[in-house]
Design an enzyme around this catalytic site. Structure first.
Site, mmCIF file in Angstrom:
data_model
loop_
_atom_site.group_PDB
_atom_site.id
_atom_site.type_symbol
_atom_site.label_atom_id
_atom_site.label_comp_id
_atom_site.label_asym_id
_atom_site.label_seq_id
_atom_site.Cartn_x
_atom_site.Cartn_y
_atom_site.Cartn_z
ATOM 1 N N ASP A 1 5.024 -12.768 12.811
ATOM 2 C CA ASP A 1 5.120 -12.451 11.383
ATOM 3 C C ASP A 1 5.334 -13.750 10.603
ATOM 4 O O ASP A 1 6.399 -14.376 10.687
ATOM 5 C CB ASP A 1 6.283 -11.481 11.145
ATOM 6 C CG ASP A 1 6.291 -10.991 9.702
ATOM 7 O OD1 ASP A 1 6.388 -11.841 8.786
ATOM 8 O OD2 ASP A 1 6.193 -9.772 9.489
ATOM 9 N N ASP B 1 8.408 -13.805 8.172
ATOM 10 C CA ASP B 1 9.690 -13.911 8.874
ATOM 11 C C ASP B 1 9.894 -15.310 9.445
ATOM 12 O O ASP B 1 10.995 -15.870 9.386
ATOM 13 C CB ASP B 1 9.749 -12.888 10.017
ATOM 14 C CG ASP B 1 10.083 -11.489 9.524
ATOM 15 O OD1 ASP B 1 10.538 -11.370 8.366
ATOM 16 O OD2 ASP B 1 9.868 -10.523 10.275
ATOM 17 N N ARG C 1 0.849 -1.186 0.000
ATOM 18 C CA ARG C 1 0.000 0.000 0.000
ATOM 19 C C ARG C 1 0.887 1.240 0.000
ATOM 20 O O ARG C 1 1.779 1.355 0.848
ATOM 21 C CB ARG C 1 -0.875 -0.040 1.253
ATOM 22 C CG ARG C 1 -2.219 0.589 1.066
ATOM 23 C CD ARG C 1 -3.143 0.109 2.159
ATOM 24 N NE ARG C 1 -3.979 -0.965 1.643
ATOM 25 C CZ ARG C 1 -5.233 -0.786 1.272
ATOM 26 N NH1 ARG C 1 -5.794 0.395 1.374
ATOM 27 N NH2 ARG C 1 -5.942 -1.797 0.823
ATOM 28 N N THR D 1 -0.708 7.631 -0.724
ATOM 29 C CA THR D 1 -2.060 7.590 -1.321
ATOM 30 C C THR D 1 -2.941 6.525 -0.655
ATOM 31 O O THR D 1 -4.160 6.535 -0.828
ATOM 32 C CB THR D 1 -1.976 7.248 -2.817
ATOM 33 O OG1 THR D 1 -1.431 5.927 -2.942
ATOM 34 C CG2 THR D 1 -1.099 8.219 -3.565
HETATM 35 N N1 URA Z 1 0.969 -10.521 9.019
HETATM 36 C C1 URA Z 1 1.644 -11.430 9.771
HETATM 37 O O1 URA Z 1 2.549 -12.098 9.288
HETATM 38 N N2 URA Z 1 1.266 -11.572 11.063
HETATM 39 C C2 URA Z 1 0.266 -10.879 11.613
HETATM 40 O O2 URA Z 1 -0.027 -11.085 12.792
HETATM 41 C C3 URA Z 1 -0.407 -9.945 10.814
HETATM 42 C C4 URA Z 1 -0.048 -9.777 9.526
#
Ligand code: URA
Length: 209
Positions: free
Chosen positions: A200, A203, A104, A108
């Site tokens: 994440d 990750d 995103r 904008t």
């Molecule tokens: N993306 C992720 O990898 N973890 C989250 O908790 C939210 C978005």
């Protein structure tokens, strides 16, 4: 109205618990996500159409069933969606795979596609959009808009974990899209992470931080 399915198969739920555990390392995390994706694909393909066929067994002719051969497309959203593709392909090896990468624009707030490569016949395919985390719903929502703009008519969304906010966004904007989840969690924190979530996903899949 979108239907929302939380896939409560015990194996999915057991493996999801291990995926959530912060002590699960990259290798095991990746393997578990792959396994859960395969199990979820098993449930998601429950409504694939069958046709009657006759098969010669060594004994006689049997009246049996065969898949009609509906064309399927898998659309992982980069990057974390990649972690679920191979698991699904184990069950649907003939599926074509398209990729969508977007972010995103901070100014904008409009979605910017930095990568999109799709099978040429997406309008004839049943598409499964794959993203492990349905947080605010922004990426999945934008990806589904991109696919529809290019002719997609039949889309399902598959995520490991969702926040209620993300589910609401998809239901509102894409009532024709059914949503398949491993779990619906409590909500989002101030950084947009799902609570309790799993951190994440990208990750943890790729060992980056
Ligand atoms: N993306 C992720 O990898 N973890 C989250 O908790 C939210 C978005």
């Amino acid at each position: 109205m979108s239907r929302v399915f939380v896939l409560d198969h015990p194996l999915i739920q057991h493996k999801l618990t291990k995926i959530r555990d912060k002590n699960t390392g990259t290798k095991e995390f990746r393997e578990l996500v792959d396994e859960v994706a395969m199990l979820m694909a098993f449930e998601i393909t429950r409504d694939l159409p069958l046709m009657d066929v006759e098969t010669e067994t060594p004994v006689t002719v049997a009246k049996t069933k065969e898949l009609v051969g509906k064309k399927i497309g898998l659309i992982p959203i980069l990057r974390a969606g990649l972690g679920m593709v191979e698991g699904v392909r184990k069950l649907i090896p003939a599926a074509k795979v398209g990729h969508v990468g977007l972010y995103r624009d901070p100014k904008t707030l409009k979605p910017v596609e930095y990568y999109i490569k799709l099978p040429s016949d997406i309008s004839d395919r049943e598409l499964i959009v794959i993203d492990p985390m349905l947080a605010t719903g922004g990426s999945a929502n934008d990806a589904i808009h991109s696919l529809k703009k290019r002719g997609a008519k039949n889309i399902k969304l598959m995520c490991l974990v969702a926040a209620p906010e993300g589910v609401d966004v998809i239901k509102e904007d894409h009532p024709d899209v059914d949503i398949y989840l491993g779990a619906i969690d409590d909500g989002l924190d101030e950084n947009g992470y799902i609570i309790p979530g799993l951190g994440d996903a990208g990750d943890r899949l790729f060992g980056t931080k």
